[in-house]
Design a protein around this motif. Structure first.
Motif, PDB file in Angstrom:
ATOM      1  N   TYR A 111       0.833  -1.207   0.000  1.00  0.00           N
ATOM      2  CA  TYR A 111       0.000   0.000   0.000  1.00  0.00           C
ATOM      3  C   TYR A 111       0.862   1.250   0.000  1.00  0.00           C
ATOM      4  O   TYR A 111       1.922   1.252   0.612  1.00  0.00           O
ATOM      5  CB  TYR A 111      -0.868   0.048   1.259  1.00  0.00           C
ATOM      6  N   ASP A 164      -3.711   3.181  -0.675  1.00  0.00           N
ATOM      7  CA  ASP A 164      -4.128   2.553  -1.936  1.00  0.00           C
ATOM      8  C   ASP A 164      -3.162   1.431  -2.297  1.00  0.00           C
ATOM      9  O   ASP A 164      -1.966   1.518  -2.007  1.00  0.00           O
ATOM     10  CB  ASP A 164      -4.121   3.581  -3.079  1.00  0.00           C
ATOM     11  N   LEU A 165      -3.716   0.422  -2.967  1.00  0.00           N
ATOM     12  CA  LEU A 165      -2.869  -0.699  -3.393  1.00  0.00           C
ATOM     13  C   LEU A 165      -1.821  -0.233  -4.396  1.00  0.00           C
ATOM     14  O   LEU A 165      -2.132   0.544  -5.298  1.00  0.00           O
ATOM     15  CB  LEU A 165      -3.728  -1.771  -4.073  1.00  0.00           C
TER      16      LEU A 165
END
Ligand code: SF4
Lengths: 198, 460
Positions: free
Chosen positions: A48, A53-54
């Motif tokens: 992350y 967020d990925l």
């Protein structure tokens, strides 16, 4: 501890060497007092970004890769003794880690949690990475009884070593505490002899 | 049979052996802290197993403690809970705990030697990889995982395969400005981060013989950074004098008896090792690291080497360094003097000696974090605190602090920190932080200059 005998699975490739336990589970997640929930933060800062967020091009985030085998670069698990690293890998769903080299403490921690460290030669490790790269659905078989790892549907295989005592423990789901408690008499005798000799 | 120091101590602690398998090794002292013990306490409780030898366990709070306002309740809920859990577990099991605020509180590898808990010829473990520090006393000391913490709780023993033996010899005289930290960073840069895996390392030669106990602890501390489970140095007069008179040291006749035994421990002449390396003290200069593992170290004035290895490239990209450049003149905004590697009184004396009469550069935030309450007291008593404060440095309260950044002491994203700790892993000192490992002298000089400078020039 869960029993382990044979596993057939696809694998996730992590072609990075010297993966340290601070990457596996960063220190800020070590505040828990139980063993649960570490899987969510496995490789947190590689999985992350700061916003949560990925990071799409990190191997664990690529949807084509799945399975309970992690194939990793040389000297996996170096650094701290935190067993949280093993708990995070198990919590995420890995059952086997393959590398050409494991750091000592990590290896012991993995074995104590039913997570099998499979040490292969550097050349076989390259073959495994190549097999996953050419087809992410490649199946691997890890057989603890025969101490072999193989690529299904080809006859490529390599054997790996494991301490015979640890092998018995893994296959039967025993842990060291049971064994040590069975030796209480010997331990007490040792203490007595030690205090007399000083 | 000629025996090594390691053999002598190990063999004296083998309770039994499994055919074709590990040995049962008896553990004399077990050190615990808040982060790696709670799950082990739970395990025993769940299985209804009592703690076998509570009086051989010593506990401290260090990893997750604040370094400011220690007299106030810990603000972070999870941290406070973890510390409370340690107190509850110790109380319930009659284990001595030096909790936050206690005069003996400190980083586990600083407080135990300081109290005389650590003694030659012992076996010691702790759920922390830098337990290797205690090997400076001729002790077999190594880090263990939490499952093993539970095993020691239950039986005061561990199941282990005897490691192989390795000896690193450094002979000669160290140059001015070269500290024990430089010696170990040099060794690791030469041998790499996994050269010691599967081995226990003995450090030998006049460099270590002439070193103080503090210096020996700095060296043994970082044994794990070359993969070795532990490092050891033969006990000698320096060791005995250090131990004498400390809180838990044997006294009077008892002490004399122990010393007689300790004198039998050094490696026999002609004993053989599975691996040996020999270095020359004259080749060692002040060192710094440029990458994200402790093996990526260079002489402070050298250029960053070129490497085709993908992991090395990734590491340089993380540090935002380029192969071929030197780090001299690189602006640095954070300096950390602390951690179980370099937070003993001697480290602060070195720093104060350099800093005296100078001022910290304006761009630098400099944290000085003593390894224990006793070190903190000594800093004040010796007047070092006044030197630091006059120079604009901040003296904090003891703990692991920015070494692993579990508490609030974090280096911001993208910032460089010249640090006397032992690990420069990605994000070790805070998410996105960039760590440059160095000695307390190099750290102090960086703080004054605001950039990396060649300290060796100032001594020649
Ligand atoms: S100071 Fe750092 S290395 Fe030492 S025990 Fe604390 S966290 Fe571990």
């Amino acid at each position: 501890m869960e029993k382990f005998s044979t596993l057939i699975s696809t694998a996730v490739p992590l072609d990075i060497s010297n993966v340290d336990t601070d990457q596996i589970i960063p220190a800020r997640f070590l505040k828990a007092t139980d063993k649960k929930g570490f899987g969510d933060n496995l490789f947190r800062d590689w999985r992350y970004n700061k916003q949560g967020d990925l990071i799409q091009d990190f191997a664990l985030n690529k949807s084509k890769y799945s399975g309970s085998v992690l194939v990793a670069g040389d000297n996996f698990g170096c650094g701290s003794s935190r067993e949280h690293a093993a708990w995070a890998l198990v919590g995420y769903g890995f059952k086997v880690i393959v590398s050409s080299f494991f750091a000592d403490i990590f290896k012991g921690n993995a074995l104590n949690n039913g997570l099998l460290p499979v040490q292969v030669s550097e050349s076989f490790l390259s073959i495994l990475f190549a097999a996953i790269e050419s087809d992410a659905n490649t199946q691997f078989e890890v057989n603890l009884e025969t101490q072999t790892i193989s690529i299904k549907e080809t006859d490529l295989k390599e054997s790996f070593e494991i301490d015979p005592y640890k092998k018995t423990c893994m296959i039967n789901g025993y842990d060291d505490i049971d064994y040590l408690l069975s030796k209480k008499n010997k331990i007490e005798a040792f203490e007595l002899q030690k205090s007399n000799s000083l | 049979m000629k025996k090594t120091l390691f053999d002598k101590v190990w063999d004296a602690h083998v309770v039994d052996a499994i055919d074709n398998g590990p040995q049962i090794l008896y553990i004399d002292k077990h050190l615990i802290h808040e982060v790696t013990s709670p799950q082990a306490f739970n395990e025993l409780k769940d299985r209804d197993i009592p703690i076998f030898r509570p009086n051989q366990i010593v506990a401290t709070a260090d990893h997750n403690t604040p370094t400011q306002n220690q007299h106030l309740p810990v603000r972070d809920d999870l941290s406070r809970h973890q510390l409370e859990q340690l107190a509850i577990n110790c109380k319930a099991n009659n284990i001595t705990l030096y909790e936050l605020g206690h005069k003996y509180n400190g980083i586990v590898h600083v407080m135990a030697p300081e109290l005389g808990v650590t003694q030659p010829g012992m076996t010691m473990v702790c759920g922390d990889s830098h337990t290797s520090t205690h090997g400076a006393f001729g002790t077999i000391a190594f880090g263990i995982g939490t499952s093993q913490v539970a095993q020691v709780f239950a039986s005061q023993c561990l199941l282990l395969t005897k490691p192989k033996s390795l000896r690193v010899t450094v002979n000669g005289t160290l140059k001015k400005g070269v500290l024990p930290k430089d010696v170990i960073l040099y060794i690791i840069s030469k041998l790499g981060t996994n050269s010691g895996t599967g081995y226990f390392c003995e450090y030998a030669g006049d460099v270590f013989e002439n070193m103080s106990m503090e210096g020996r602890m700095t060296v043994c501390n970082m044994s794990i950074e070359m993969g070795a489970r532990g490092g050891m140095i033969a006990p000698d007069q320096t060791t005995f004098e250090y131990i004498k008179g400390r809180e838990f040291a044997p006294r009077g006749k008892e002490f004399e008896k122990k010393v007689a035994y300790w004198k039998t421990l050094p490696t026999d002449d002609g004993a053989s090792f599975d691996k040996e390396y020999i270095f020359d003290a004259e080749d060692i200069d002040p060192m710094i690291t440029y990458g994200t593992n402790p093996g990526m170290g260079i002489k402070i004035s050298d250029a960053i080497p070129n490497s085709k290895n993908e992991s090395d490239k990734k590491s340089l990209a993380y540090m935002n360094f380029t192969a071929g450049e030197t780090l001299l003149g690189k602006p640095i905004n954070y300096v950390f003097i602390g951690s179980c590697t370099n937070s003993r009184i001697e480290d602060f004396r070195v720093a104060a000696n350099y800093i005296k009469g100078k001022r910290k550069a304006d761009n630098v935030t400099a944290w000085l974090v003593p390894g224990s309450r006793q070190v903190e007291t000594q800093i004040v008593e010796e007047g070092l605190k006044d030197v630091f404060e006059a120079a604009g440095f901040e003296l904090r309260q003891p703990g692991c602090s920015a070494c692993l950044a579990m508490n609030d002491d974090k280096i911001p994203q993208g910032e460089y920190c010249v640090s006397t700790s032992n690990r420069n892993f990605e994000g070790r000192q805070g998410q996105g932080s960039r760590t440059i490992l160095a000695s307390p002298l190099v750290a102090a000089a960086t703080a004054v200059e605001g950039a990396i400078i060649d300290v060796s020039k100032q001594f020649s």
